[in-house]
Design a protein around this motif. Structure first.
Motif, PDB file in Angstrom:
ATOM      1  N   THR A  78       0.838  -1.227  -0.086  1.00 55.74           N
ATOM      2  CA  THR A  78      -0.077  -0.127   0.096  1.00 55.74           C
ATOM      3  C   THR A  78       0.865   1.096   0.011  1.00 55.74           C
ATOM      4  OG1 THR A  78      -1.303  -1.153   1.522  1.00 55.74           O
ATOM      5  CG2 THR A  78      -1.805   0.884   1.242  1.00 55.74           C
ATOM      6  N   ALA A  80       0.661   4.279   1.201  1.00 57.61           N
ATOM      7  CA  ALA A  80       0.817   5.144   2.450  1.00 57.61           C
ATOM      8  C   ALA A  80       1.774   4.137   3.408  1.00 57.61           C
ATOM      9  CB  ALA A  80      -0.231   5.289   3.229  1.00 57.61           C
ATOM     10  N   ALA A  84       5.453   4.986   4.683  1.00 58.93           N
ATOM     11  CA  ALA A  84       5.531   5.171   6.097  1.00 58.93           C
ATOM     12  C   ALA A  84       7.022   4.579   6.555  1.00 58.93           C
ATOM     13  CB  ALA A  84       4.529   4.692   6.805  1.00 58.93           C
ATOM     14  N   LYS A 101      -5.806  11.456  -2.438  1.00 61.08           N
ATOM     15  CA  LYS A 101      -6.122  11.857  -0.890  1.00 61.08           C
ATOM     16  C   LYS A 101      -4.733  11.704  -0.047  1.00 61.08           C
ATOM     17  CE  LYS A 101      -7.672   6.881  -0.001  1.00 61.08           C
ATOM     18  NZ  LYS A 101      -6.801   6.416   0.897  1.00 61.08           N
ATOM     19  N   ASP A 102      -3.885  10.936  -0.728  1.00 60.41           N
ATOM     20  CA  ASP A 102      -2.384  10.879   0.318  1.00 60.41           C
ATOM     21  C   ASP A 102      -2.035  12.288   0.151  1.00 60.41           C
ATOM     22  OD1 ASP A 102      -2.629   8.213   0.710  1.00 60.41           O
ATOM     23  OD2 ASP A 102      -1.706   7.866  -1.374  1.00 60.41           O
ATOM     24  N   SER A 105      -2.380  13.755   3.358  1.00 59.11           N
ATOM     25  CA  SER A 105      -1.914  13.492   4.642  1.00 59.11           C
ATOM     26  C   SER A 105      -0.394  13.352   4.533  1.00 59.11           C
ATOM     27  CB  SER A 105      -2.391  11.828   4.924  1.00 59.11           C
ATOM     28  OG  SER A 105      -2.318  11.060   3.761  1.00 59.11           O
ATOM     29  N   LEU A 106      -0.014  12.610   3.568  1.00 58.69           N
ATOM     30  CA  LEU A 106       1.515  12.612   3.369  1.00 58.69           C
ATOM     31  C   LEU A 106       2.091  13.913   3.072  1.00 58.69           C
ATOM     32  CD1 LEU A 106       1.617   9.151   1.916  1.00 58.69           C
ATOM     33  CD2 LEU A 106       2.926   9.881   3.761  1.00 58.69           C
ATOM     34  N   GLN A 109       2.227  16.651   5.554  1.00 58.13           N
ATOM     35  CA  GLN A 109       3.062  16.530   6.645  1.00 58.13           C
ATOM     36  C   GLN A 109       4.286  16.832   5.961  1.00 58.13           C
ATOM     37  OE1 GLN A 109       2.450  12.938   8.282  1.00 58.13           O
ATOM     38  NE2 GLN A 109       0.673  13.526   9.572  1.00 58.13           N
ATOM     39  N   TYR A 110       4.697  16.270   4.665  1.00 56.89           N
ATOM     40  CA  TYR A 110       6.113  16.075   4.167  1.00 56.89           C
ATOM     41  C   TYR A 110       6.451  16.835   2.810  1.00 56.89           C
ATOM     42  CZ  TYR A 110       6.365  12.143   7.423  1.00 56.89           C
ATOM     43  OH  TYR A 110       6.437  11.343   8.660  1.00 56.89           O
ATOM     44  N   TRP A 194     -13.742  -1.716  -4.486  1.00 54.35           N
ATOM     45  CA  TRP A 194     -13.288  -0.399  -4.903  1.00 54.35           C
ATOM     46  C   TRP A 194     -14.203   0.164  -6.075  1.00 54.35           C
ATOM     47  CZ3 TRP A 194     -11.989  -1.041 -10.019  1.00 54.35           C
ATOM     48  CH2 TRP A 194     -11.338  -2.148 -10.348  1.00 54.35           C
ATOM     49  N   ASP A 391     -11.069   6.331   5.263  1.00 53.26           N
ATOM     50  CA  ASP A 391     -10.320   5.261   4.778  1.00 53.26           C
ATOM     51  C   ASP A 391     -10.825   3.865   4.492  1.00 53.26           C
ATOM     52  OD1 ASP A 391      -7.663   6.500   3.978  1.00 53.26           O
ATOM     53  OD2 ASP A 391      -7.432   6.839   6.424  1.00 53.26           O
ATOM     54  N   ASP A 392     -12.084   3.715   5.383  1.00 55.41           N
ATOM     55  CA  ASP A 392     -12.620   2.284   5.387  1.00 55.41           C
ATOM     56  C   ASP A 392     -13.916   2.448   4.550  1.00 55.41           C
ATOM     57  OD1 ASP A 392     -13.997   4.079   6.948  1.00 55.41           O
ATOM     58  OD2 ASP A 392     -14.136   2.542   8.648  1.00 55.41           O
ATOM     59  N   SER A 395     -14.044  -0.646   1.955  1.00 55.08           N
ATOM     60  CA  SER A 395     -14.150  -1.935   2.304  1.00 55.08           C
ATOM     61  C   SER A 395     -15.560  -2.179   3.088  1.00 55.08           C
ATOM     62  CB  SER A 395     -13.124  -2.536   3.197  1.00 55.08           C
ATOM     63  OG  SER A 395     -12.912  -1.604   4.426  1.00 55.08           O
TER      64      SER A 395
END
Lengths: 426, 292
Positions: A78, A80, A84, A101-102, A105-106, A109-110, A194, A391-392, A395
């Protein structure tokens, strides 16, 4: 030297040798990517596995042209989770290709703020968060109904015009015509979570003016999705897709390859999917003539005739302490080169058959479905993706949609589960 | 050289046990302790910050109904799989030690499934259930026949079936060793004393093979409880999320839903459940062990 001293020395040396040998074994098991230090150059993480070979070739070409060493890495993990581990070991990639979408988040942050770079004025699809430009779009992707025009023409005898299918009645009529013509069940449905949740069900959220407001009211329990006309309209269409599903007996276990093979070879005519499906379709005895059209619905509205889509796979430049300013500059130069050079443009549109998000790239897309997406994108007929699904979502709601597809629950059950899902994700 | 001094003994220990201990410490103890620490944080698996949240993750784990359903499902799967694996493995071991022609070939043959990795094995059987079975059954029955993987019970059956197929050959080898360790003279003595072959098996061979049973049951229980690879490639938790086993739920929680701390706490609970079941079984099994 005394004999015993030699022995002692030998013992100590042997012990150290063993410890280091083992420590080396332990340390080397970090993964399939090896070291991520290109001497004097920078590293790229690619998360589109199907273009890895071509990307490596492009990197070689870039090094030849500019003298800057580039290494392209890929992981089956995956995105992320893989990144990580790289951050945990303080060995990040300079340039990272991630899902939109990352970036939130990522990237937040970075990521390095790319404000002021030239490419920004060449696209409408950059991702900006709090005034910082963090995401560089790699390609545009879209979803809707994929049709096999050749298969339809073989039965109806006339060229298929996707614009003729505006409403659900039009769609039902053509399905009936195909059925009468010998194609027993003209539709295929992917059962993958998905596809069902993130691509189909998501439309019920995305096809409206105030998406954020509607999500907020679902979370607050003020809105019930069963009362929503858009949800019902899309589920009516889904019922029709299910009615003509060629895999009705195995709706919840059929494999993606089986459906795509039938579509590619013209045994079925329609499938809900996206331009990425072409990579699989072309592996079979493809009849040619595939294209994309909007999901037909009962009533015509502002979204009729439009696909859903937008920027997909974004680059962010790492700005953590693991990356030097020189490496960041090299990554910036590479992104500009990828957009403006002929080699970069050819790589995106021709070699990989992707739709470039940049207006300056005029090279034709070498992919039937990609070309269709480009037509919609150029005509501004793409409804934007909603990027803030939890994120869920895939599923949890994917499983519920599979139940619906398998005839194990009613529309009311599905709607109630969706309401409960949003309320649990406040 | 005086071999009774402390320094001599220390050197000996360091030389022989040192490398292994260091390695064990690095790859087992440190990650375990670090993992334990992460259960007290709300880390998302990506962020550089790991906020301390105390026992929140454990509370959340106990409230996560999907996790307990998955754990219950894993227990049911394990019970069936462990019983069938061991019954089949014992029967196979009996067959390949009873002197049939080409028994070495059969031993190798039954062991082969264990050499194929779980992921590959899952894909192979998925093809068998989804394509081969459906094509064959549809041809015989006329009309479309549903794949066993499309129903809840069917998916569980397939998982158990494939696990039995995978592990029976491996456990068979341990039972073969057990059979071979029982001296023929004991069986003969029993027969002379008037035992029928089945009585000799029940009263002499099986009690003497108890350690094989303990080992095989322990191995199969621990492997079944943490099953992931076959689960992923054969059913991927489908249909409708009804074949998600505990390990898959833990993976999804930690990596897909980005709740690393919660996932880690759930993994720890899974570990404890697995350890308690495994150790209890070994203790009970060992108690009644007899020697010839």
């Amino acid at each position: 030297m005394k004999k015993s001293t030699v022995k002692k020395l030998l013992v100590v040396m042997l012990t150290f040798a063993m410890v280091f040998a083992m420590a080396a074994c332990g340390g080397g098991g970090g993964g399939d990517e090896g070291s991520t230090d290109a001497a004097g150059g920078f590293t790229i993480f690619n998360s589109k596995s199907e273009i890895q070979g071509a990307f490596e070739e492009l990197a070689k070409q870039y090094t030849e042209e500019t003298g800057v060493p580039v290494e392209v890495y890929m992981s089956q993990d995956t995105v992320a989770a893989h990144l990580a581990t790289k951050y945990a070991s303080k060995d990040p990639y300079t340039l990272n290709m991630v899902d939109p979408k990352d970036i939130y988040s990522l990237g937040v942050q970075y990521g390095l703020d790319m404000s002021g770079m030239d490419w920004i004025s060449d696209t409408t699809r950059a991702i900006e968060v709090d005034g910082k430009v963090l995401g560089y779009p790699t390609c545009v992707e879209g979803r809707g109904i994929i049709y096999n025009g050749t298969a339809i023409k073989n039965i109806t005898g006339k060229d298929f015009d996707p614009a003729s299918i505006k409403t659900l009645d039009d769609f039902t009529a053509i399905c009936e015509e195909l059925k009468k013509g010998g194609m027993e069940a003209p539709v295929g449905i992917l059962k993958d979570d998905w596809s069902l949740a993130a691509h189909y069900l998501a439309q019920a959220i995305e096809e409206r003016e105030d998406v954020d407001g509607y999500v907020a009211s679902l979370k607050a329990g003020e809105a019930k999705i069963i009362d929503d006309p858009k949800f019902n309209s899309l589920m009516d269409t889904f019922d029709v897709l299910m009615k003509y599903n060629a895999f009705a007996a195995n709706a919840s276990s059929v494999e993606r390859e089986q459906v795509e093979q039938m579509l590619s070879e013209g045994q079925i005519a329609f499938m809900f999917g996206g331009n990425w499906d072409f990579a699989l379709m072309k592996d079979f005895d493809y009849t040619g003539g595939a294209g994309m059209m909007a999901v037909p619905q009962k009533e015509e509205d502002a979204y009729t005739g439009k696909l859903l889509g937008g920027g997909s796979k974004y680059f962010y430049i790492d700005a953590s302490e693991g990356t030097t300013p020189e490496e960041q500059q090299m990554a910036k130069d590479f992104l500009e080169w990828l957009r403006t050079s002929e080699a970069g443009q050819t790589f995106i549109s021709d070699t990989c058959g992707m739709v470039s998000p940049f207006a300056s790239n005029t090279i034709p897309v070498n992919d039937d479905l990609g070309a269709a997406i480009k037509t919609y994108a150029d005509a501004d007929m793409l409804i934007p993706n909603y990027l803030y699904f939890p994120d869920d979502h895939i599923s949890v709601m994917g499983a519920k949609m599979q139940e619906y597809l398998g005839g194990k629950c009613t529309r009311e059950d599905l709607a109630a589960a969706y309401d409960a899902y949003w309320q649990a994700n406040k | 050289m005086n071999r009774n001094t402390f320094s001599y003994k220390l050197k000996q220990v360091l030389m022989f046990a040192g490398p292994g201990t260091i390695l064990f410490f690095c790859v087992v103890v440190v990650p375990f302790v670090y993992g334990l620490y992460l259960t007290f944080t709300s880390w998302d698996g990506v962020s550089p910050n790991k906020p301390f949240v105390g026992f929140e993750n454990y509370v959340a784990a106990f409230q996560d109904s999907a996790y307990w359903i998955a754990l219950g499902r894993t227990a049911i799967y394990s019970i069936f799989a462990v019983v069938f694996i061991n019954v089949l493995a014992f029967a196979l071991a009996y067959l390949v030690t009873s002197g049939v022609k080409g028994q070495n070939f059969f031993r190798a043959g039954f062991f082969v499934p264990n050499l194929i990795g779980g992921i590959v094995l899952g894909y192979i059987w998925k093809f068998v259930f989804n394509r081969a079975y459906v094509a064959l059954a549809s041809a015989i029955a006329g009309g479309q026949v549903a794949s066993p993987l499309s129903t809840t019970g069917g998916a569980m059956f397939c998982l158990i079936f494939v696990s039995v197929w995978q592990y029976a050959g491996y456990m068979m080898l341990i039972y073969v060793a057990g059979f071979m360790s029982v001296s023929d003279s004991l069986k003969e003595a029993a027969m002379i004393d008037g035992c029928t072959p089945s009585q000799a098996m029940r009263n002499v061979t099986i009690p003497l093979m108890r350690s094989s049973f303990v080992q095989c049951i322990f191995l199969s229980i621990t492997r079944c409880f943490v099953v992931y690879d076959v689960n992923l490639s054969l059913t991927k938790g489908e249909p409708f999320g009804t074949s998600v086993m505990a390990a898959m739920h833990v993976y999804n929680t930690a990596f897909t839903y980005k709740k690393y701390g919660l996932g880690q706490a759930e993994a720890l609970i899974l570990f404890l459940v697995c350890a308690i079941v495994g150790v209890t079984q070994v203790v009970i099994g060992k108690k009644g062990e007899v020697e010839a």
